[in-house]
Design an enzyme around this catalytic site. Structure first.
Site, PDB file in Angstrom:
ATOM      1  N   ARG A 473       0.965  -1.134  -0.134  1.00 33.49           N
ATOM      2  CA  ARG A 473      -0.037   0.006  -0.060  1.00 33.49           C
ATOM      3  C   ARG A 473       0.897   1.300   0.091  1.00 33.49           C
ATOM      4  NH1 ARG A 473      -4.996   0.715   3.286  1.00 33.49           N
ATOM      5  NH2 ARG A 473      -6.268  -0.044   1.923  1.00 33.49           N
ATOM      6  N   SER A 478       2.964   5.746  -2.548  1.00 25.30           N
ATOM      7  CA  SER A 478       4.141   6.804  -3.044  1.00 25.30           C
ATOM      8  C   SER A 478       4.185   6.706  -4.630  1.00 25.30           C
ATOM      9  CB  SER A 478       5.041   6.438  -2.099  1.00 25.30           C
ATOM     10  OG  SER A 478       4.785   6.486  -0.641  1.00 25.30           O
ATOM     11  N   ASN A 571      -0.498   8.712   6.009  1.00 21.48           N
ATOM     12  CA  ASN A 571      -0.010   7.431   6.389  1.00 21.48           C
ATOM     13  C   ASN A 571       0.465   6.590   5.020  1.00 21.48           C
ATOM     14  OD1 ASN A 571      -0.971   7.500   8.860  1.00 21.48           O
ATOM     15  ND2 ASN A 571      -3.027   7.038   8.301  1.00 21.48           N
ATOM     16  N   TYR A 572       0.258   7.049   3.987  1.00 22.87           N
ATOM     17  CA  TYR A 572       0.967   6.234   2.700  1.00 22.87           C
ATOM     18  C   TYR A 572       1.784   6.719   1.920  1.00 22.87           C
ATOM     19  CZ  TYR A 572      -2.602   2.642   4.377  1.00 22.87           C
ATOM     20  OH  TYR A 572      -3.304   1.834   5.017  1.00 22.87           O
ATOM     21  N   LEU A 573       1.837   8.306   1.848  1.00 20.79           N
ATOM     22  CA  LEU A 573       2.641   8.762   1.042  1.00 20.79           C
ATOM     23  C   LEU A 573       3.880   9.347   1.308  1.00 20.79           C
ATOM     24  CD1 LEU A 573      -0.129  11.260  -0.752  1.00 20.79           C
ATOM     25  CD2 LEU A 573       0.844   8.825  -1.712  1.00 20.79           C
TER      26      LEU A 573
END
Length: 614
Positions: A473, A478, A571-573
């Site tokens: 994820r 990203s 949270n993800y990038l």
DNA sequence: GTACGAGACTCAGAAAGGTTAAA
DNA sequence: ATTTAACCTTTCTGAGTCTCGTA
């Protein structure tokens, strides 16, 4: 390459559907804005609000990207700020003074900031060398109901012990009170409503006093000393007692969450620190000195029997370092991902069932950004699933659908009971494997009966140290962000305009995708909405105007249009991608991240050069 | 090997709170 | 100018992921 092409196809699709979407736009009031300049802004905040639901994890990934972008164009805001301050009747001196103060404060903050990322890391497992704190802040004591407020059962006044958060119902009460419909909480409810109203109508002075009192608590309990640096604590308050709600159709909803006493609480700090004192007349359950964990305080919660922790704020070293590490693992995956994808595509042909199931699961996780899907104890939590825990009833196979071959239709409740609904064309080998897995199975049976998250993650970590399902994820979000930013034009103004358009499209596309298949999504939410409506309707007798608005809100919720997403970009990038982009484009970082976010990503903002490559 | 449960940590949306723009 | 509504931020705590030790 699989995943990437999937993401790209979404963009292409979004452009094609532009016309169609305009129609929807009208209905949303977005197009009603007067000037074209304003229009862009209107679109912005629509995106910012993020009042859209997402049912697909891949869509989630997209959102993360679009959310990043949506903040990128607030460049205009600064001009407006200046205009406003000119308009206000403050004298020039006052303005100047305020500005000086601001600058001073900023400098101070900058100097106080702990640049932990420039320091050497501790040996494995050690999280700190010195830790001192004040312990948790306990919620206020239970206040008995005033004499004029009553609880009625079957029309009679009843004094009940369970109104006191500490105790549960006694045997007598249990036998007396059997039917919820005969309970009348009206007076209690009215009392609470009056209280909130009174709070709202407090004078400025009272509000100020309250604020100062709160600040005092924060000053005393909100910080700790970690290795000679003052660090903010994320949640220093013990959770107050109350009724457990849970999300979705939770079997334990309505259970009493008990009041936590100091005797339930474990303190973790340095041996040589000032040990926090328990409230007078009480003692801690335990004081320990474990520097291999990051928590300061813990207790066991009575609903699930799980542990709760008091930990540091996201801007702390402990959290920041971990975050950084997470993105480094995802970056490592970048160099290995081709091999890994090649391998799982090979594994699809395997004669071994485990291997084959593992391959399909990985394909889903990579391509659709599904979560791993640990098994859960039945009856303890709402029935939700992730990849490994998918059951037969959650997928439908279509040889042909909407002009595509080999389409898998997903329909299940994921994390937080959010519905995942998606129709995805998959490669033939995956489709064939799925058919095989489904052979001789009933609804309720596990799709991947030979697989669980432990097997899957063990395999992943053998392919690359640190690799687990969730890394996909982070990696996919990203890498997609980076690619999208690269594809955009170099001219800043042009670019910002492009961004604005792109987002409008994406936003509407998502909305369309979501709203069209929208049947009831999370049934318990419905009942919640219904209750909300009912409650509000009673209030309406006094306040008719509000009715309309609140009903609209309730409807919104029912259709699950409102799902906040802003936090996903946290949270993800990888923040370094955004920081580098800002440096390249000469966009001030403030346009991308607000104050909290800048604090959280201080490490990235400080260390990232314009040439950073994820 | 593998099943299981405890523990520790990340990620998540709702609600509350605060600020700014609009009426 | 004041009130109100819209929007944005912060807080709260539930819901996941993943690891590790034990049987």
């Amino acid at each position: 390459m699989q995943a990437i092409s999937f993401f790209h196809s979404h963009v292409a699709c979004s452009l094609k559907k532009k016309k169609q979407r305009r129609l929807v736009e009208e209905g949303d009031g977005v197009a009603q804005t007067k000037t074209s300049k304003k229009r862009t802004q209107k679109v912005n905040f629509c995106l910012h609000r993020g009042n859209l639901a997402l049912t697909s994890s891949a869509r989630e990934t997209w959102f993360m990207v679009s959310f990043f972008l949506s903040s990128a164009q607030m460049v205009k805001k600064e001009e407006e700020e200046q205009a406003v301050s000119k308009k206000s009747k403050k004298t020039k001196e006052e303005i100047e003074e305020a500005r000086q103060l601001k600058i001073k404060k900023k400098e101070e903050e900058e100097q106080n900031r702990w640049r932990w990322w420039e320091e050497e890391k501790y040996e494995d497992g050690v999280k700190w060398k010195f830790l001192e704190h004040k312990g948790p802040y306990f919620p206020p004591e239970y206040q008995p109901l005033p004499d004029n407020v009553h609880f009625y059962y079957n029309g009679h006044i009843v004094w009940v012990s369970f109104m006191e958060s500490v105790t549960e119902m006694t045997h007598e009460e249990r036998s007396l009170i059997q039917d919820l419909d005969k309970c009348d909480f009206g007076e209690i409810h009215a009392m609470h409503k009056a209280k909130t109203e009174a709070r709202k109508n407090m004078s400025k002075e009272e509000k100020q006093a309250l604020k100062e009192a709160n600040q005092k608590i924060v000053d005393e309990y909100g910080y700790c000393l970690l290795d000679h640096h003052k660090e903010r604590i994320g949640n220093f308050k013990i959770e107050p007692p109350g009724l457990f709600r849970g999300r979705g159709e939770h079997p334990k909803q309505g259970m009493l969450k008990k009041r936590i006493q100091p005797e339930d609480v474990i303190i973790n700090c340095s041996k040589e620190s000032r040990i926090p004192a328990p409230p007078a007349g009480h003692h801690w359950k335990e004081v320990r000195h474990d520097n291999t964990v990051t928590w300061l305080v813990s207790w066991t919660e009575n609903i699930q029997g799980s542990n709760k922790y008091i930990m540091l704020n996201a801007n702390s070293k402990l959290k920041g370092e971990k975050d950084w590490e997470k993105y480094e693992v995802a970056r490592k995956l970048k160099s290995r991902v081709d091999d890994i994808r090649y391998q799982y595509l090979q594994d699809l042909k395997s004669k071994q069932m485990v291997t084959r199931q593992r391959a399909v699961a990985l394909y889903f996780i990579d391509k659709l950004a599904l979560r791993a899907g640990n098994e859960k104890e039945e009856g303890e939590t709402a029935d939700t699933v992730g990849c490994c825990s998918l059951r037969v009833e959650h997928i439908t196979l279509h040889e042909q659908l909407d002009g595509n071959e080999c389409v898998v239709e997903f329909d299940f409740l994921g994390k937080d009971c959010i519905r995942y609904y998606n129709k995805v064309p998959v490669i033939k080998k995956v489709f064939k494997s799925l058919k095989l897995f489904l052979e001789n199975k009933q609804p309720g049976d596990e799709l991947f009966d030979r697989l669980n998250t432990s097997v899957l993650n063990k395999h992943l970590s053998s392919l690359m140290p640190g690799l687990t399902a969730k890394v996909f994820r982070t990696y996919n979000a990203s890498i997609t962000l980076q690619q999208q930013l690269k594809e955009l034009t170099n001219s800043q103004s042009h670019l910002l305009a492009a961004l604005a358009n792109m987002q409008a499209d994406m936003w509407l596309q998502m909305k369309l995708i979501h709203v069209l298949p929208s049947t009831h999504i999370c049934t318990s939410d419905d009942s919640f909405s219904v209750r909300l409506v009912e409650r509000k309707k009673a209030a309406v007798k006094r306040c008719e105007e509000q009715l309309l608005k609140l009903e609209v809100q309730a409807t919104d919720r029912e259709e699950n249009k409102q799902i906040a997403l802003g936090t996903s970009k946290l949270n993800y990038l990888d923040p370094r991608i955004s920081v580098a982009w800002c440096k390249n484009m000469e966009v001030p970082i403030e346009k991308i991240y607000n104050k909290t976010q800048r604090e959280k990503f201080a490490w990235a903002i400080d260390m990232t050069e314009a040439d950073f490559e994820f």
